[in-house]
Design a protein around this motif. Structure first.
Motif, PDB file in Angstrom:
ATOM      1  N   LEU A 112      80.233  43.620  78.426  1.00 36.43           N
ATOM      2  CA  LEU A 112      79.205  43.938  77.426  1.00 36.43           C
ATOM      3  C   LEU A 112      78.317  42.728  77.142  1.00 36.43           C
ATOM      4  CD1 LEU A 112      81.345  46.061  74.982  1.00 36.43           C
ATOM      5  CD2 LEU A 112      79.359  46.868  76.254  1.00 36.43           C
ATOM      6  N   GLN A 113      78.915  41.562  77.008  1.00 37.17           N
ATOM      7  CA  GLN A 113      78.128  40.355  76.750  1.00 37.17           C
ATOM      8  C   GLN A 113      77.240  40.012  77.955  1.00 37.17           C
ATOM      9  OE1 GLN A 113      77.758  39.780  73.841  1.00 37.17           O
ATOM     10  NE2 GLN A 113      79.309  38.509  72.891  1.00 37.17           N
ATOM     11  N   GLU A 114      77.771  40.187  79.151  1.00 34.93           N
ATOM     12  CA  GLU A 114      76.964  39.947  80.347  1.00 34.93           C
ATOM     13  C   GLU A 114      75.803  40.938  80.423  1.00 34.93           C
ATOM     14  OE1 GLU A 114      77.401  39.765  85.204  1.00 34.93           O
ATOM     15  OE2 GLU A 114      79.207  39.739  83.980  1.00 34.93           O
ATOM     16  N   GLY A 115      76.071  42.189  80.049  1.00 34.93           N
ATOM     17  CA  GLY A 115      75.009  43.195  80.027  1.00 34.93           C
ATOM     18  C   GLY A 115      73.897  42.815  79.066  1.00 34.93           C
ATOM     19  N   ARG A 116      74.256  42.305  77.907  1.00 33.35           N
ATOM     20  CA  ARG A 116      73.246  41.854  76.940  1.00 33.35           C
ATOM     21  C   ARG A 116      72.404  40.734  77.527  1.00 33.35           C
ATOM     22  NH1 ARG A 116      75.419  40.103  71.481  1.00 33.35           N
ATOM     23  NH2 ARG A 116      73.220  40.251  70.992  1.00 33.35           N
ATOM     24  N   MET A 117      73.058  39.777  78.168  1.00 32.55           N
ATOM     25  CA  MET A 117      72.347  38.633  78.731  1.00 32.55           C
ATOM     26  C   MET A 117      71.401  39.070  79.857  1.00 32.55           C
ATOM     27  SD  MET A 117      73.908  35.204  80.491  1.00 32.55           S
ATOM     28  CE  MET A 117      74.514  36.127  81.886  1.00 32.55           C
ATOM     29  N   VAL A 118      71.881  39.928  80.756  1.00 31.49           N
ATOM     30  CA  VAL A 118      71.047  40.409  81.863  1.00 31.49           C
ATOM     31  C   VAL A 118      69.881  41.227  81.330  1.00 31.49           C
ATOM     32  CG1 VAL A 118      71.026  41.974  83.857  1.00 31.49           C
ATOM     33  CG2 VAL A 118      72.887  40.342  83.582  1.00 31.49           C
ATOM     34  N   ILE A 140      87.022  47.191  70.391  1.00 32.17           N
ATOM     35  CA  ILE A 140      85.815  46.378  70.342  1.00 32.17           C
ATOM     36  C   ILE A 140      84.831  47.068  69.417  1.00 32.17           C
ATOM     37  CG2 ILE A 140      83.847  45.493  71.652  1.00 32.17           C
ATOM     38  CD1 ILE A 140      85.654  45.341  74.092  1.00 32.17           C
ATOM     39  N   VAL A 141      84.268  46.324  68.476  1.00 34.79           N
ATOM     40  CA  VAL A 141      83.235  46.835  67.569  1.00 34.79           C
ATOM     41  C   VAL A 141      81.883  46.461  68.154  1.00 34.79           C
ATOM     42  CG1 VAL A 141      82.307  46.767  65.236  1.00 34.79           C
ATOM     43  CG2 VAL A 141      84.738  46.435  65.592  1.00 34.79           C
ATOM     44  N   ILE A 142      81.009  47.454  68.258  1.00 30.47           N
ATOM     45  CA  ILE A 142      79.667  47.211  68.775  1.00 30.47           C
ATOM     46  C   ILE A 142      78.672  47.545  67.680  1.00 30.47           C
ATOM     47  CG2 ILE A 142      77.963  47.862  70.523  1.00 30.47           C
ATOM     48  CD1 ILE A 142      80.441  48.736  72.238  1.00 30.47           C
ATOM     49  N   SER A 143      77.952  46.527  67.217  1.00 33.88           N
ATOM     50  CA  SER A 143      76.850  46.762  66.281  1.00 33.88           C
ATOM     51  C   SER A 143      75.562  46.560  67.067  1.00 33.88           C
ATOM     52  CB  SER A 143      76.937  45.815  65.086  1.00 33.88           C
ATOM     53  OG  SER A 143      76.687  44.490  65.492  1.00 33.88           O
ATOM     54  N   ASN A 144      74.429  46.663  66.422  1.00 30.73           N
ATOM     55  CA  ASN A 144      73.166  46.525  67.153  1.00 30.73           C
ATOM     56  C   ASN A 144      73.019  45.158  67.808  1.00 30.73           C
ATOM     57  OD1 ASN A 144      72.701  49.047  66.270  1.00 30.73           O
ATOM     58  ND2 ASN A 144      70.868  48.605  65.105  1.00 30.73           N
ATOM     59  N   ILE A 194      71.809  49.396  76.374  1.00 33.84           N
ATOM     60  CA  ILE A 194      71.459  48.027  75.993  1.00 33.84           C
ATOM     61  C   ILE A 194      69.953  47.891  76.213  1.00 33.84           C
ATOM     62  CG2 ILE A 194      71.880  45.573  76.370  1.00 33.84           C
ATOM     63  CD1 ILE A 194      74.568  46.388  77.684  1.00 33.84           C
ATOM     64  N   THR A 195      69.212  47.562  75.169  1.00 31.91           N
ATOM     65  CA  THR A 195      67.753  47.489  75.269  1.00 31.91           C
ATOM     66  C   THR A 195      67.328  46.225  76.021  1.00 31.91           C
ATOM     67  OG1 THR A 195      67.413  46.240  73.228  1.00 31.91           O
ATOM     68  CG2 THR A 195      67.572  48.644  73.030  1.00 31.91           C
ATOM     69  N   SER A 213      71.482  50.077  71.409  1.00 31.45           N
ATOM     70  CA  SER A 213      70.685  51.127  70.768  1.00 31.45           C
ATOM     71  C   SER A 213      71.493  51.911  69.738  1.00 31.45           C
ATOM     72  CB  SER A 213      70.135  52.086  71.825  1.00 31.45           C
ATOM     73  OG  SER A 213      71.205  52.709  72.511  1.00 31.45           O
ATOM     74  N   GLN A 214      72.798  51.845  69.812  1.00 27.70           N
ATOM     75  CA  GLN A 214      73.633  52.518  68.818  1.00 27.70           C
ATOM     76  C   GLN A 214      74.873  51.672  68.549  1.00 27.70           C
ATOM     77  OE1 GLN A 214      73.371  54.345  71.982  1.00 27.70           O
ATOM     78  NE2 GLN A 214      75.427  54.974  72.514  1.00 27.70           N
ATOM     79  N   THR A 215      75.505  51.947  67.434  1.00 31.39           N
ATOM     80  CA  THR A 215      76.739  51.239  67.094  1.00 31.39           C
ATOM     81  C   THR A 215      77.924  52.106  67.504  1.00 31.39           C
ATOM     82  OG1 THR A 215      76.776  52.164  64.880  1.00 31.39           O
ATOM     83  CG2 THR A 215      75.645  50.065  65.164  1.00 31.39           C
ATOM     84  N   GLY A 216      79.084  51.506  67.593  1.00 33.19           N
ATOM     85  CA  GLY A 216      80.262  52.269  67.964  1.00 33.19           C
ATOM     86  C   GLY A 216      81.450  51.366  68.217  1.00 33.19           C
ATOM     87  N   SER A 217      82.457  51.939  68.827  1.00 30.85           N
ATOM     88  CA  SER A 217      83.688  51.207  69.125  1.00 30.85           C
ATOM     89  C   SER A 217      84.205  51.619  70.493  1.00 30.85           C
ATOM     90  CB  SER A 217      84.771  51.518  68.093  1.00 30.85           C
ATOM     91  OG  SER A 217      84.385  51.110  66.816  1.00 30.85           O
ATOM     92  N   ILE A 218      84.840  50.677  71.134  1.00 29.34           N
ATOM     93  CA  ILE A 218      85.622  50.968  72.333  1.00 29.34           C
ATOM     94  C   ILE A 218      87.074  50.800  71.917  1.00 29.34           C
ATOM     95  CG2 ILE A 218      86.211  50.208  74.655  1.00 29.34           C
ATOM     96  CD1 ILE A 218      83.326  49.238  74.936  1.00 29.34           C
ATOM     97  N   ILE A 219      87.879  51.816  72.191  1.00 28.99           N
ATOM     98  CA  ILE A 219      89.236  51.874  71.648  1.00 28.99           C
ATOM     99  C   ILE A 219      90.244  52.005  72.780  1.00 28.99           C
ATOM    100  CG2 ILE A 219      90.756  53.126  70.073  1.00 28.99           C
ATOM    101  CD1 ILE A 219      87.976  54.418  69.088  1.00 28.99           C
ATOM    102  N   TYR A 220      91.337  51.254  72.684  1.00 25.00           N
ATOM    103  CA  TYR A 220      92.461  51.454  73.597  1.00 25.00           C
ATOM    104  C   TYR A 220      93.049  52.815  73.279  1.00 25.00           C
ATOM    105  CZ  TYR A 220      97.251  51.194  75.301  1.00 25.00           C
ATOM    106  OH  TYR A 220      98.449  51.471  75.909  1.00 25.00           O
TER     107      TYR A 220
END
Length: 150
Positions: free
Chosen positions: A53-59, A130-134, A104-105, A111-118
């Motif tokens: 996710l962090q790599e996606g933001r950077m790219v 994982i908590v995903i905010s904007n 990912i803009t 573009s939306q908030t959410g969570s990734i859950i085991y």
């Protein structure tokens, strides 16, 4: 000297007693150790997702592209349109709390908030969501209704 027996080494009974003690100790500590190993492996998968996710933001930010994050049958991928640009393999099940993908803009935000859950069955004391905010991605602990960031 004829009545004295010289004893060198261990008897068969002594060796069997030592083996029995070792087997009992192994039986007692096997389950806690295997749970720790599994928790560590799940935490490793979660860190892979966090890194993707962090790599996606950077790219997305540096190349000014909109990307999509989504799960596959064996892991998760970053997509540029429908073309996967990076995929990771996961050994444990995870799911998105809302929807089937996260966009990912081109500014590196979500573009939306959410969570990734085991979504497995093992209760874990470590991070398991994982908590995903904007603008942020944080690892946390799922409490049954939401992911609380650490």
């Amino acid at each position: 000297m004829a009545g004295k027996i010289r004893k060198n080494g261990f008897t068969v009974i002594e060796i069997l007693i030592v083996i029995a003690i070792i087997l009992i100790l192994m039986a007692v500590i096997y389950k806690p150790i295997s749970r720790k190993i599994q928790a560590h492996n799940i935490d490793g998968d979660l860190k892979k997702l966090y890194g993707l996710l962090q790599e996606g933001r950077m790219v997305a930010f540096t190349q000014k592209k909109e990307l999509t994050f989504g799960f596959t049958s064996s892991g998760a991928c970053l997509y540029d349109g429908t073309t996967p640009i990076k995929c990771i393999t996961l050994n444990y099940p995870f799911s998105l709390g809302t929807g089937s993908s996260i966009r990912i803009t081109n500014r590196g935000t979500f573009s939306q908030t959410g969570s990734i859950i085991y979504s497995g069955t093992t209760d874990l004391p470590y991070t398991n969501c994982i908590v995903i905010s904007n603008i942020r991605v944080k690892m946390g602990v799922w409490n049954g209704s939401q992911c609380n960031p650490k």
